[in-house]
Design a protein around this motif. Structure first.
Motif, PDB file in Angstrom:
ATOM      1  N   ALA A  21       9.711 -30.368  59.368  1.00 29.25           N
ATOM      2  CA  ALA A  21      10.005 -31.681  59.962  1.00 29.25           C
ATOM      3  C   ALA A  21       9.004 -32.735  59.483  1.00 29.25           C
ATOM      4  O   ALA A  21       9.378 -33.878  59.187  1.00 29.25           O
ATOM      5  N   VAL A  25      10.038 -36.074  57.363  1.00 28.32           N
ATOM      6  CA  VAL A  25       9.719 -37.453  57.766  1.00 28.32           C
ATOM      7  C   VAL A  25       8.827 -38.116  56.707  1.00 28.32           C
ATOM      8  O   VAL A  25       9.037 -39.277  56.351  1.00 28.32           O
ATOM      9  N   SER A  93      19.765 -33.627  63.911  1.00 28.50           N
ATOM     10  CA  SER A  93      19.705 -32.841  62.674  1.00 28.50           C
ATOM     11  C   SER A  93      21.032 -32.905  61.918  1.00 28.50           C
ATOM     12  O   SER A  93      21.052 -33.131  60.694  1.00 28.50           O
ATOM     13  N   TYR A 133      14.719 -39.625  64.080  1.00 28.09           N
ATOM     14  CA  TYR A 133      13.725 -38.544  64.099  1.00 28.09           C
ATOM     15  C   TYR A 133      12.609 -38.830  65.094  1.00 28.09           C
ATOM     16  O   TYR A 133      12.033 -37.906  65.663  1.00 28.09           O
TER      17      TYR A 133
END
Lengths: 145, 130
Positions: A21, A25, A93, A133
């Protein structure tokens, strides 16, 4: 306080999930910076088209796979139910993957033409993804009921 | 949300900013794109790495003081502070090398930053000695 009393067996999948993750990002922030700069400064746009596509293809997509594989792994270890934070995670997601694929396609098309910039569309998509996110990071840490 | 949940969220968010800064430095040092990429990536790389680094440290210490189960002298917290210092030192040098346009050891500094940041993440997840 769940994080404090987490069983040791969850650490490996959590590392893969969180690491993926973070890479996702991070790579998206790079895409946003390149695309937004190309959009604002037209004279740099052509030089930034190929790097934008490469970061999407070699950074964002593999990081997404890592993040999602870690999520599935930890979900199987943890036997998570249908809590709201899990739903937020999966929703972001899955919708996110669609947007990533659209952005990658746009960036690929522009890099092949060696002219113009995918800047505006890709910057907007990357911005939307980063906001989504942010919500997912909040859901994963605060775990709302 | 409780104070603990806020601190945890902001601490994790700061870690994401730190990694975003690292990713921008990585694209800057390893990627193509020349001067245009430098103009696009250098300012966010420095801002994200700096803000993320400060946020991770301040919020992490606050979190350690807030939670009864943690103490600042726990081995994993001391290890995290040492790794933070290593990553910050390398990041500071890389930033000044890029600003002064003298590409001496940028790849080595980037590798040190990446390894220290990854080790920080492993330390935060596994909490050895906790």
């Amino acid at each position: 306080m769940l994080a404090i009393i987490r069983p040791d067996g969850w650490n490996g999948p959590l590392l893969v999930h969180v690491g993926g993750a973070m890479a996702l990002v991070g790579a998206l922030v790079v895409v946003l910076a390149l695309a937004a700069h190309g959009w604002r400064r037209g004279d740099d746009a052509a030089a930034l088209a190929r790097p934008t596509f490469r970061v999407l293809a070699l950074g964002v997509l593999p990081a997404y796979v890592l993040m999602r594989a870690g999520a599935e792994w930890i979900a199987s270890e943890e036997a998570v139910g249908d809590e709201a934070w899990v739903g937020i995670g999966y929703g972001v997601s899955e919708a996110g993957l669609l947007l990533i694929l659209v952005a990658t396609g746009l960036a690929w098309r522009t890099s092949r033409r060696a002219a113009g910039s995918p800047g505006r569309a890709v910057a907007v998509i990357a911005g939307v993804l980063l906001v989504a996110y942010l919500v997912a990071i909040w859901a994963m840490t605060a775990k709302p009921a | 949300m409780s104070l603990y949940e806020w601190l945890l969220f902001l601490h994790v968010l700061a870690a994401f900013l730190l990694v975003a800064g690292l990713a921008a430095y990585g694209a800057l040092v390893l990627g193509a794109g020349g001067a245009a990429a430098r103009r696009a990536l250098a300012p966010p790389a420095m801002a994200l790495w700096g803000a993320g680094g400060i946020g991770v440290l301040v919020l992490g210490v606050w979190l350690a003081l807030q939670v009864d189960e943690y103490a600042l002298w726990d081995p994993w917290i001391i290890a995290a502070i040492v790794l933070w210092l290593v990553a910050s030192a390398a990041g500071g040098r890389l930033s000044s090398e890029l600003r002064e346009d003298r590409p001496g050891s940028t790849r080595l500094l980037l590798a040190v930053m990446a390894l220290a940041t990854f080790a920080l993440l492993v330390d935060m997840v596994f909490k050895p000695g906790a």
